[in-house]
Design an enzyme around this catalytic site. Structure first.
Site, PDB file in Angstrom:
ATOM      1  N   GLN A 146       0.749 -11.030  -3.401  1.00  0.00           N
ATOM      2  CA  GLN A 146      -0.671 -10.696  -3.244  1.00  0.00           C
ATOM      3  C   GLN A 146      -1.212 -10.170  -4.562  1.00  0.00           C
ATOM      4  OE1 GLN A 146      -0.152  -7.755  -0.011  1.00  0.00           O
ATOM      5  NE2 GLN A 146      -1.604  -9.028   1.104  1.00  0.00           N
ATOM      6  N   ARG A 154       6.861 -11.494   4.889  1.00  0.00           N
ATOM      7  CA  ARG A 154       6.430 -11.296   6.268  1.00  0.00           C
ATOM      8  C   ARG A 154       7.034 -12.369   7.149  1.00  0.00           C
ATOM      9  NH1 ARG A 154      -0.033 -10.104   5.272  1.00  0.00           N
ATOM     10  NH2 ARG A 154       0.302  -8.420   3.774  1.00  0.00           N
ATOM     11  N   HIS A 208      -8.724  -1.214   0.151  1.00  0.00           N
ATOM     12  CA  HIS A 208      -7.652  -2.154  -0.128  1.00  0.00           C
ATOM     13  C   HIS A 208      -8.315  -3.492  -0.397  1.00  0.00           C
ATOM     14  CE1 HIS A 208      -3.809  -4.288   1.122  1.00  0.00           C
ATOM     15  NE2 HIS A 208      -4.696  -5.244   1.095  1.00  0.00           N
ATOM     16  N   ASP A 226      -3.011  -7.634  -5.290  1.00  0.00           N
ATOM     17  CA  ASP A 226      -3.370  -6.475  -4.489  1.00  0.00           C
ATOM     18  C   ASP A 226      -3.946  -5.357  -5.361  1.00  0.00           C
ATOM     19  OD1 ASP A 226      -3.505  -5.177  -2.121  1.00  0.00           O
ATOM     20  OD2 ASP A 226      -1.354  -4.921  -1.858  1.00  0.00           O
ATOM     21  N   LYS A 266     -14.302  -4.326   7.032  1.00  0.00           N
ATOM     22  CA  LYS A 266     -13.955  -5.140   5.868  1.00  0.00           C
ATOM     23  C   LYS A 266     -14.953  -6.255   5.617  1.00  0.00           C
ATOM     24  CE  LYS A 266     -11.149  -8.387   8.500  1.00  0.00           C
ATOM     25  NZ  LYS A 266      -9.970  -9.217   8.562  1.00  0.00           N
ATOM     26  N   HIS A 289      -5.528  -1.061  -4.764  1.00  0.00           N
ATOM     27  CA  HIS A 289      -6.063   0.004  -3.917  1.00  0.00           C
ATOM     28  C   HIS A 289      -6.954   0.898  -4.762  1.00  0.00           C
ATOM     29  CE1 HIS A 289      -2.556  -1.492  -1.761  1.00  0.00           C
ATOM     30  NE2 HIS A 289      -3.293  -1.263  -0.702  1.00  0.00           N
ATOM     31  N   CYS A 302       0.781  -1.234   0.000  1.00  0.00           N
ATOM     32  CA  CYS A 302       0.000   0.000   0.000  1.00  0.00           C
ATOM     33  C   CYS A 302       0.819   1.295   0.000  1.00  0.00           C
ATOM     34  CB  CYS A 302      -1.040   0.017   1.116  1.00  0.00           C
ATOM     35  SG  CYS A 302      -0.774  -1.118   2.455  1.00  0.00           S
TER      36      CYS A 302
END
Length: 594
Positions: free
Chosen positions: A339, A321, A469, A341, A423, A343, A292
């Site tokens: 990911q 991670r 996100h 991902d 979420k 945004h 992000c």
RNA sequence: GCCGGCGUAGCUCAAUGGUAGAGCAACCGCCUUGUAAGUGGUAGGUUAUCGGUUCGAUUCCGAUCGUCGGCUCCA
């Protein structure tokens, strides 16, 4: 608490399992009279009970305990319930330290009899059956005769912390399963067996999809050519869909300066999961655990007008991670993963539409991969949070409205949202009925603030955009793992790393087989020719084991008529057809993703 | 990270306090085959790593690494 869970708790099966846990505890205490018992609830598909015992249990012990349980069941003992005072309870369980702790919790009214926080003060009840008395809220069956001794089985022993707290004693947990009938037990055990066969770690090796390696490091995946091809097909579809749906594809670095992560807040609230910094010319850089901050900077790279919104930046971003070694699991839980991902940045008035779009897009994406059964979880405002209450309410309303409009079944997890926003998590059900969480769609009220994101409104003033996100597949690694298990390794042709195996019957058919193979390659099919000296039967067997969707057998007849004889992975045998007919058939099925 | 199990050939698994064995796969032949294993041979292991006990360890003990079942946490 989910409604499904509540229904389960009212069922006879729940009583059977909970009661079986008591019977098991009785059997264990017979073996270890000094043993301490902790908690033993019914769970999905079965039950467990935690014990503190003088020695560790062996698989043989499980068998002994299971056999003893069956005997105890035959004694037809009644389950009787009794409400008692806290002091009586303490007397009764004076030598059971874990029970005493539970009684304290009940007495103070802060904890229920499973040790979970509760608001209501519940009465203290005990259940007796045979020679076993347990502090327990119930409910139970009336008599052990209602437990079918042929429908229970103890499965395994594992360590479990008292109250799930890693600072407290490690107990031994025995897991068991219980059903109403022997057939149901049999079916459940069959399902477990089937799940073992489909285990992505086993198939990953057998189909040469991926591996891990000691020297490379734990939780780091090596995608082999076969796995790489599946991933490529997933990504290709993913890219096409995103581009067609007004996403912008972006690419960002793997590391960023410490100050970036300070601004984003990750060094404040996510440091535990981040790797140690790398020093480059007196500056500290961190490997990214999330994408992000980079996307936010892309947003900030120019002045944004309200006319530009919504903006959707998507990236298959690889993050790293730190995960504790004990939690790593094949492809499902790794330390480095990509990911899918994105945004989204939008104006407040676009929020509802944006959420609608996102959920719809997510579900359509998952359907393409053979998932049709969805369950959503809406997580709402927690105590500790950022952002004003109005924003939360608006966002939650947008999420919930979308779920209602789209008719996706959902459950609400009150207060379960992250501190930065509410979420929706989407779970899918796979071919074996198991649930996997893949998609997540979350609002973030934190980072737009921290990075001071703005757009210029119609009024010429600066406004703060909403940021969503989202990850649809979750991560390429986990999604691949789920896909492998969902399909049992037999990917539909469009995803299959290898699509067509040419099987010439004798050497004299090899040239023709290669000729056909080249023709198939020209139209984009992924073809292999088995021109080994194996017999046809062996070639078929090998191709079946490698789960090729199409096998083309070539013998004298096919060569003469310029045909191929199709055999499908299913065993179905459509037989001879022209090469063009096969091409049309294969391309059609690939196009339709079946 | 914690508790417990496991680590023998590429894979699946045997064996033993006295210098490790099978099947499949691989490689080299023979066979030339019609819808899930044709056949003969060859090669392949410092028994995860390090240390200890022992005349001798792959076997017993310890540590480390990895892995499996859980707990906790999570994409």
């Amino acid at each position: 608490m989910s409604t499904k869970q509540e229904e389960y708790e009212k069922s006879q099966l729940y009583r059977i399992r909970h009661s079986a846990a008591h019977v098991m505890a009785e059997a264990v205490l017979e073996m270890f009279p000094d043993g301490q018992v902790a908690i033993g609830p019914a769970i999905e598909d079965g039950f467990y009970y935690d014990f503190d015992l003088p020695r560790t249990l062996t698989p043989d012990d499980l068998e002994t305990i299971e056999n003893r349980m069956k005997e105890l069941i035959k004694n037809k003992a009644d389950f009787t319930c009794e409400e008692i005072s806290a002091s009586d309870a303490k007397k009764l369980f004076h030598d059971q330290t874990y029970k005493l702790e539970l009684i304290e919790g009940l007495e103070s009214g802060k904890l229920d009899d499973d040790g979970n926080p509760t608001d209501e003060k519940v009465p203290i009840t005990i259940y007796k059956s045979g020679n076993f008395v347990d502090l327990c809220r119930g409910p139970h069956v009336k008599n052990t005769s209602q437990i079918n001794p042929h429908a229970i089985k103890l499965l395994n022993v594992a360590g479990a912390y008292w109250r799930g707290d890693e600072h407290r004693p490690m107990l031994q947990r025995i897991y068991g399963t219980a059903w109403e009938s022997k057939d149901e037990l049999k079916e459940y055990l069959w399902k477990l067996e089937e799940a073992r066969k489909r285990d992505h770690r086993k198939l990953g090796r057998e189909l040469d999809l991926y591996s891990t390696n000691d020297e490379v490091g734990q939780g780091l995946i090596l995608w082999h050519p076969n796995g790489g091809m599946v991933r490529h097909q997933i990504e290709r579809y993913w890219d096409d869909q995103h581009i067609a749906n007004d996403y912008d594809l972006v690419y960002t670095p793997h590391i960023g300066k410490a100050s970036l992560w300070e601004t984003s807040g990750h060094l404040g609230f996510y440091k535990e999961n981040m790797y140690s910094p790398i020093e480059i010319e007196d500056q500290e850089y961190y490997i990214k655990p999330m994408n992000c901050p980079f996307h936010l900077h892309i947003y900030k790279s120019q002045l944004r007008s309200y006319r530009d919104l919504p903006l959707r930046f998507a990236e298959k971003g690889t993050v790293y991670r730190y995960e504790r070694s004990g939690v790593l699991h094949g492809l499902m839980r790794v330390r480095g993963f990509t990911q899918d991902d994105a945004h989204h940045f939008c104006r407040p008035d676009q929020m509802a539409e944006e959420v609608d779009f996102t959920l719809d897009f997510s579900i359509n994406m998952l359907r393409a991969f053979g998932f049709n059964d969805f369950q959503a979880y809406l997580s709402t405002m927690p105590e500790k949070r950022v952002g004003d209450e109005q924003m939360w309410q608006d966002a939650e309303a947008a999420l919930e409205d979308t779920l209602k409009r789209m008719g996706v079944p959902y459950e609400v997890d009150e207060g379960g949202g992250a501190f930065y926003g509410p979420k929706i998590d989407l779970k899918v059900r796979d071919a074996l009925g198991r649930e996997w969480q893949l998609s997540t769609i979350q609002f973030d009220f934190n980072e737009p603030e921290r990075f001071d994101l703005t757009y210029i409104g119609e009024d010429g003033k600066e406004h703060r955009p909403y940021m969503v996100h989202r990850a649809l597949l979750g991560s390429m690694e986990r999604f691949f793992g789920v896909l492998i298990e969902h399909y049992g390794g037999a990917f539909p042709a469009w995803l299959s790393p290898k699509q067509v195996m040419m099987i010439p019957i004798a050497d004299r058919h090899n040239d023709y087989a290669h000729e056909v193979a080249n023709k198939l390659k020209e139209v984009g099919l992924r073809v292999t020719v088995d021109d080994s000296s194996d017999r046809m039967n062996a070639k078929i067997r090998n191709a079946q084991k490698q789960k090729y969707p199409y096998m083309l057998v070539i013998g004298d007849r096919e060569m003469e008529d310029s045909q191929v004889a199709l055999r499908r992975r299913s065993g179905e045998n459509p037989g001879a057809m022209s090469v063009d007919a096969f091409i049309a058939l294969a391309l059609d099925e690939i196009e339709r993703k079946i």
